[in-house]
Design a protein around this motif. Structure first.
Motif, PDB file in Angstrom:
ATOM      1  N   ASP A 669      -6.909  18.303  -3.877  1.00 18.56           N
ATOM      2  CA  ASP A 669      -8.338  18.780  -3.464  1.00 18.56           C
ATOM      3  C   ASP A 669      -9.277  19.496  -4.277  1.00 18.56           C
ATOM      4  N   ASP A 670      -9.516  18.584  -5.121  1.00 21.73           N
ATOM      5  CA  ASP A 670     -10.579  19.036  -6.084  1.00 21.73           C
ATOM      6  C   ASP A 670     -11.555  17.674  -6.199  1.00 21.73           C
ATOM      7  N   GLU A 671     -12.740  17.654  -6.948  1.00 24.22           N
ATOM      8  CA  GLU A 671     -13.465  16.581  -7.068  1.00 24.22           C
ATOM      9  C   GLU A 671     -13.397  15.857  -8.334  1.00 24.22           C
ATOM     10  N   SER A 672     -12.450  16.443  -9.248  1.00 21.01           N
ATOM     11  CA  SER A 672     -12.158  15.692 -10.637  1.00 21.01           C
ATOM     12  C   SER A 672     -11.519  14.506 -10.605  1.00 21.01           C
ATOM     13  N   TYR A 673     -11.358  13.960  -9.222  1.00 19.89           N
ATOM     14  CA  TYR A 673     -10.737  12.628  -8.996  1.00 19.89           C
ATOM     15  C   TYR A 673     -11.857  11.452  -9.327  1.00 19.89           C
ATOM     16  N   ARG A 674     -12.882  11.937  -9.381  1.00 21.68           N
ATOM     17  CA  ARG A 674     -14.163  11.131  -9.646  1.00 21.68           C
ATOM     18  C   ARG A 674     -14.308  10.749 -10.816  1.00 21.68           C
ATOM     19  N   THR A 675     -13.503  11.561 -11.985  1.00 23.08           N
ATOM     20  CA  THR A 675     -13.703  11.293 -13.210  1.00 23.08           C
ATOM     21  C   THR A 675     -12.486  10.540 -14.020  1.00 23.08           C
ATOM     22  N   ASP A 676     -11.420  11.564 -14.306  1.00 25.50           N
ATOM     23  CA  ASP A 676     -10.295  10.782 -15.003  1.00 25.50           C
ATOM     24  C   ASP A 676      -8.977  11.502 -14.627  1.00 25.50           C
ATOM     25  N   ALA A 677      -9.141  12.620 -13.727  1.00 27.60           N
ATOM     26  CA  ALA A 677      -8.039  13.416 -13.597  1.00 27.60           C
ATOM     27  C   ALA A 677      -7.336  12.842 -12.328  1.00 27.60           C
ATOM     28  N   PHE A 678      -6.521  11.845 -12.321  1.00 22.84           N
ATOM     29  CA  PHE A 678      -5.479  11.170 -11.644  1.00 22.84           C
ATOM     30  C   PHE A 678      -4.445  10.459 -12.597  1.00 22.84           C
ATOM     31  N   ALA A 679      -3.797   9.961 -11.764  1.00 26.43           N
ATOM     32  CA  ALA A 679      -2.703   9.178 -12.330  1.00 26.43           C
ATOM     33  C   ALA A 679      -2.152   7.990 -11.399  1.00 26.43           C
ATOM     34  N   ARG A 680      -1.411   6.957 -11.946  1.00 22.97           N
ATOM     35  CA  ARG A 680      -1.221   5.834 -11.386  1.00 22.97           C
ATOM     36  C   ARG A 680       0.168   5.307 -11.968  1.00 22.97           C
ATOM     37  N   THR A 681       1.075   4.844 -11.106  1.00 22.36           N
ATOM     38  CA  THR A 681       2.455   4.270 -11.410  1.00 22.36           C
ATOM     39  C   THR A 681       2.529   2.741 -10.712  1.00 22.36           C
ATOM     40  N   ALA A 682       2.591   1.992 -11.769  1.00 21.75           N
ATOM     41  CA  ALA A 682       2.789   0.373 -11.387  1.00 21.75           C
ATOM     42  C   ALA A 682       4.210   0.413 -10.950  1.00 21.75           C
ATOM     43  N   LEU A 683       4.205  -0.319  -9.690  1.00 23.60           N
ATOM     44  CA  LEU A 683       5.413  -0.864  -9.093  1.00 23.60           C
ATOM     45  C   LEU A 683       5.692  -1.975  -9.035  1.00 23.60           C
ATOM     46  N   SER A 684       6.751  -2.575  -9.069  1.00 22.91           N
ATOM     47  CA  SER A 684       6.849  -4.307  -9.025  1.00 22.91           C
ATOM     48  C   SER A 684       8.250  -4.478  -8.550  1.00 22.91           C
ATOM     49  N   SER A 685       8.507  -5.450  -7.944  1.00 22.30           N
ATOM     50  CA  SER A 685       9.790  -6.084  -7.363  1.00 22.30           C
ATOM     51  C   SER A 685       9.971  -7.665  -7.588  1.00 22.30           C
ATOM     52  N   GLU A 686      10.965  -8.028  -8.144  1.00 24.70           N
ATOM     53  CA  GLU A 686      11.459  -9.523  -8.438  1.00 24.70           C
ATOM     54  C   GLU A 686      12.578  -9.986  -7.976  1.00 24.70           C
ATOM     55  N   TRP A 687      12.436 -10.720  -6.877  1.00 28.62           N
ATOM     56  CA  TRP A 687      13.774 -11.390  -6.408  1.00 28.62           C
ATOM     57  C   TRP A 687      14.081 -12.391  -6.951  1.00 28.62           C
ATOM     58  N   SER A 688      15.323 -12.880  -6.921  1.00 30.24           N
ATOM     59  CA  SER A 688      16.099 -14.081  -7.449  1.00 30.24           C
ATOM     60  C   SER A 688      17.035 -14.409  -6.214  1.00 30.24           C
ATOM     61  N   LYS A 689      17.986 -15.510  -6.722  1.00 33.02           N
ATOM     62  CA  LYS A 689      18.575 -16.054  -5.405  1.00 33.02           C
ATOM     63  C   LYS A 689      19.394 -14.867  -4.686  1.00 33.02           C
ATOM     64  N   HIS A 690      20.403 -14.169  -5.790  1.00 34.85           N
ATOM     65  CA  HIS A 690      21.472 -12.981  -4.945  1.00 34.85           C
ATOM     66  C   HIS A 690      20.931 -11.771  -5.686  1.00 34.85           C
ATOM     67  N   ALA A 691      19.823 -11.472  -6.288  1.00 34.30           N
ATOM     68  CA  ALA A 691      19.482 -10.179  -7.003  1.00 34.30           C
ATOM     69  C   ALA A 691      18.147  -9.762  -6.699  1.00 34.30           C
ATOM     70  N   LEU A 692      17.899  -8.490  -6.875  1.00 33.12           N
ATOM     71  CA  LEU A 692      16.651  -7.860  -6.908  1.00 33.12           C
ATOM     72  C   LEU A 692      16.347  -7.070  -7.995  1.00 33.12           C
ATOM     73  N   ARG A 693      15.308  -6.849  -8.635  1.00 30.90           N
ATOM     74  CA  ARG A 693      14.963  -6.017  -9.727  1.00 30.90           C
ATOM     75  C   ARG A 693      13.646  -5.175  -9.411  1.00 30.90           C
TER      76      ARG A 693
END
Length: 865
Positions: A669-693
């Protein structure tokens, strides 16, 4: 404001001409000036006296901030030629005003190719949006049955679009940039967009030169309650208590015009004010009979975590009966005996308006304003200036200048460039299935002008004929379907006219209807982290949260025909049900699924796209399809509002392929998101025949108040029973509760729920799931189990035989429970269910169920999916 420039020009050798070197000025040829803003966007100006406009216009407010663009400039046999990486512009030098004979832009690299000249008309513009849906029934005005005009958008199947900014108003350089007329009203000012079918690139370019689509405060993505009703203090407290009692989260409370006095204004004229407008709508003095101590109410609402907005109709100005009148007139050094007409284009008037009238209310606890301008279209002091457009700018910019909270207003669309001032209020639509059916298209198409935050009166505002008693009752089915659309809309807000029969509180409906409404609100909150992340993407890219299908599939004719569906962010395809169901409670509905694989959330199955996909949907079902392999961040506890959210997040991982995503977060609820006041978390999923990571990467970035750790969970949707789950190298055990460091498979929807140990943000977390090589295929199994449960419930309600439901049929309806009771027998229980499912007809016949009831039972299994 710096000069708009053709910067960092690439210098190419040319035997016949001398290329222009890099310069801080645009390219001027006599009375013409050309500025390359991006490789796809060129500004073209013509001025008889060669005096060009450098101030930002109301539409193109940020073009002076466009980054350096490489282009080649040549002079070839009397022609000025500018080549970007996409477009080639040719202008016959010294030939005067722009015509089809002396100016053209072409491209052979776009698809389709471009060959434009002045006067060429677009044949296939994809539309923009409209100011309001007031008294619109479906896509037509109720008064004369004419089609609602959505105007032109920025994109067209022609592959180009021209914005004619000639004569538009410009902004000055004051602290609060104010509006001015151009020095040359008749000078030509065109901005050409050439993009082929790369629609998202065109929208990104527009955001670059016209301003970004602001990210609303996080609370705005929650549920808004609004009703045109003369609520009192105690009634609003009771309303909030009911939301809490029934476990329905709420973030925004809208108080309509009855917050202020609407009577006692006859000192000017019994019916009209000094502007000739209808009186009674404008007001700034609290109605003390309803709100004896408004400050205490606003303070209490804030303590409940609610944001409050009040309705404003400013057209009548500040009149002598208002509490703030003396201070307002003193600030203007005006004679209090002579009330002043409202004028938004008067900077002095507006400064006094804010400082003496609205800012004190804001300090009392009003979070933002619902600006409901419905009066004369243009400024009286500055004819041609849209009041709607300019009020949006002034209110939004004033809130930004306050500096403490993120700017937000709630008003109507004022025209191109108004995307910089969210949120839109679409007005008083007619209550009908046609209106509901039109709103998905209306909302998605508005993205073509970056107006990505329409807020609709969910459930509709008023009946077409209020005098007909038969139409003065709400249709629960229509309201529930409208709310379902609202859950997958930019803003989820209910509203209605002042009609005692139009009560939309969920607890006023029958139990099953209440459940559907409550679940719909919880769905909104479940996906709010994803929605907010996509809101940030809209700010970064110009691609709105709700977007038409042709953004992703511009070369498929089907994408242009699929006007009742849309992409909700990157990975969700939403196709709201917008028609009434049959006598059995089902609605037949078709969705165009684009090429690729999609996860049908209703049926629990991965299905192939590139086709029309039909289904029958119960009242509590919404056709939502996840991109196969999607990984979607959600809220672990959707029963709490944004204000009470503790930050626990669950990643929903869908089968069908590998996935990548991110979770975006900021202070909210502030305007600082327009500059550099934010965070990102990368998410990934990788499937194989009988497994998930599944990998949760370390958080990148920071913002004020950011927590140091988080409780993550992972939900693998449509899962068989695993043999092992390992988190960061440590094996987790199975548990029937959701305690950290444990997992369970939920039989009802076959979701594998893994609660991870609480974890710091600075290192990654990795979840590894392994299934047995002979694990049963569960694709579509959740839908089959649900269909049997529903069909058996129907049979019990319609068959009065004392022997009851046949044993094997009854057990088939409890397959999910048997899986919960005996997880170690998962494969056996699945096999048993499928055997019982295949023999349902026979079991019913042997159990003595009549043939007609067996046929209805079979139909209710919804085998047509």
């Amino acid at each position: 404001m710096k000069m708009y420039r053709l910067a960092a020009l690439a210098v190419f050798a040319c035997a016949a001409t001398a290329p222009l070197h890099a310069t801080d000025t645009p390219v001027v040829s006599g009375q013409a000036r050309f500025t390359v803003l991006t490789p796809r966007v060129i500004r073209m100006e013509y001025s008889p006296n060669a005096q060009f406009e450098d101030a930002p216009s109301l539409v193109f407010a940020t073009r002076g901030d466009a980054p350096d663009v490489k282009a080649r400039v040549d002079h070839e046999k009397g022609w000025l030629v500018i080549r970007t990486g996409v477009l080639t512009l040719r202008y016959r030098e010294g030939s005067g005003a722009f015509t089809a004979d002396n100016l053209g832009i072409a491209s052979k690299t776009t698809k389709p190719a471009i060959d434009w000249h002045p006067g060429l008309k677009e044949a296939a513009n994809l539309g923009g949006t409209a100011r309001t849906l007031d008294q619109v029934d479906g896509e037509r005005h109720a008064s004369d049955n004419s089609l609602l005009d959505l105007g032109d958008g920025l994109i067209s199947r022609d592959g180009w679009h021209l914005v004619d900014d000639t004569g538009s108003f410009v902004l000055g350089n004051e602290k609060l940039p104010w509006v001015h007329r151009r020095a040359c009203q008749d000078c030509t000012d065109y901005t050409f967009f050439g993009y082929g079918h790369d629609y998202t690139a065109a929208l990104g370019d527009f955001a670059l030169v016209a301003g970004r689509e602001p990210l609303p405060p996080r609370y705005a993505f929650g549920y808004w309650w609004s009703r045109y009703w003369n609520y009192s203090d105690d009634e609003l407290r009771d309303l909030v208590a009911h939301f809490n009692r029934y476990g329905i989260p709420l973030d925004v409370l809208v108080i309509d015009m009855d917050w202020h006095r609407t009577d006692g204004l006859s000192w000017v004229h019994p019916k009209k004010d000094i502007n000739g407008q209808s009186m009674g709508w404008t007001g700034y003095t609290w109605n003390r009979s309803l709100f004896p101590e408004p400050g205490r109410l606003l303070r209490w609402l804030g303590e409940q975590g609610l944001k409050t907005t009040l309705n404003l109709h400013p057209a009548s100005g500040i009149l002598p009966h208002e509490d703030a009148y003396k201070d307002f007139m003193a600030a203007l050094k005006a004679d209090p005996a002579k009330p002043l007409p409202f004028e938004a284009a008067d900077a002095t008037y507006m400064a006094a308006y804010f400082s003496t009238v609205l800012d004190p209310l804001h300090a009392m606890g009003v979070s933002f304003w619902w600006l409901d301008w419905q009066q004369w279209k243009e400024s009286k002091a500055m004819p041609g200036l849209s009041n709607t457009w300019w009020l949006n700018h002034v209110f939004f910019t004033h809130m930004q200048e306050q500096g403490d909270k993120r700017a937000l207003i709630y008003h109507r669309w004022g025209g191109l460039g108004n995307h910089r001032y969210q949120v839109g209020f679409s007005g008083d639509s007619i209550i009908s299935w046609g209106s509901l059916a039109f709103q998905p298209r209306f909302t998605a198409t508005a993205s073509n002008v970056l107006y990505g935050y329409w807020s609709h009166d969910l459930g509709g505002h008023t009946f077409r004929d209020e005098s007909d008693p038969a139409t003065r009752r709400i249709d629960p089915e229509l309201y529930i379907r409208w709310m379902q659309f609202g859950a997958w809309s930019p803003i989820m807000r209910t509203h209605t006219t002042k009609n005692p029969n139009l009560t939309k509180e969920p607890w006023r409906f029958a139990p099953a209807q209440f459940d559907a409404l409550r679940d719909t609100v919880l769905t909104r909150y479940t996906f709010l982290p994803y929605t907010y992340t996509m809101g940030r993407k809209a700010y970064d890219t110009g691609i709105s949260l709700v977007r038409p299908m042709y953004y992703g599939w511009p070369d498929s004719d089907e994408a242009y025909k699929a006007v009742g569906e849309y992409m909700f962010g990157d990975d969700l395809l939403v196709s709201p049900v917008t028609a009434a169901g049959d006598v059995n409670g089902f609605t037949v509905h078709e969705t165009w699924l684009p090429p690729g694989s999609w996860f049908d959330t209703t049926n629990g199955s991965v299905v192939k796209g590139g086709r029309m996909f039909g289904g029958r949907y119960r009242l509590d079902e919404v056709p939502v399809f996840m991109r196969a392999g999607a990984i979607v961040p959600t809220s672990t506890d959707p029963s709490v509002s944004v204000a009470h959210d503790r930050g626990a997040r669950t990643l929903r991982v869908y089968p069908g392929g590998n996935g990548k995503a991110e979770l975006y977060e900021d202070a909210g609820d502030d305007e600082s998101y327009r500059t550099d006041a934010f965070a990102r978390t990368a998410l990934s999923s990788e499937w194989s025949k009988h497994a998930l990571r599944v990998k949760i990467a370390p958080r990148a970035g920071s913002y004020p108040g950011m927590p140091a750790s988080r409780q993550w969970s992972v939900d693998v949707v449509g899962s068989a029973m695993p043999v092992s789950i390992i988190v960061d190298g440590v094996a987790l055990g199975r548990s029937d509760d959701a305690k950290p460091g444990a997992w369970r498979l939920i039989g009802k929807d076959l979701t594998l729920h893994v609660t991870l140990p609480e974890h710091g943000y600075d290192t990654a977390q990795v979840v590894e799931v392994t299934w047995p090589a002979n694990a049963p295929d569960v694709n579509g199994l959740t839908g089959q189990m649900r269909d049997v449960r529903e069909a058996v419930a129907w049979l019990k309600a319609h068959w009065d035989d004392v022997n009851g439901v046949p044993d094997e049929v009854s057990l088939a309806a409890q397959a999910d429970l048997l899986i919960d009771y005996h997880p170690e027998r998962f494969a056996e229980e699945v096999a048993a269910f499928r055997k019982r499912y295949a023999q349902l007809d026979k079991a019913l016949e042997l159990g003595g169920v009549p043939a007609d009831m067996r046929a209805t039972f079979r139909a209710r299994l919804d085998a047509s999916r």
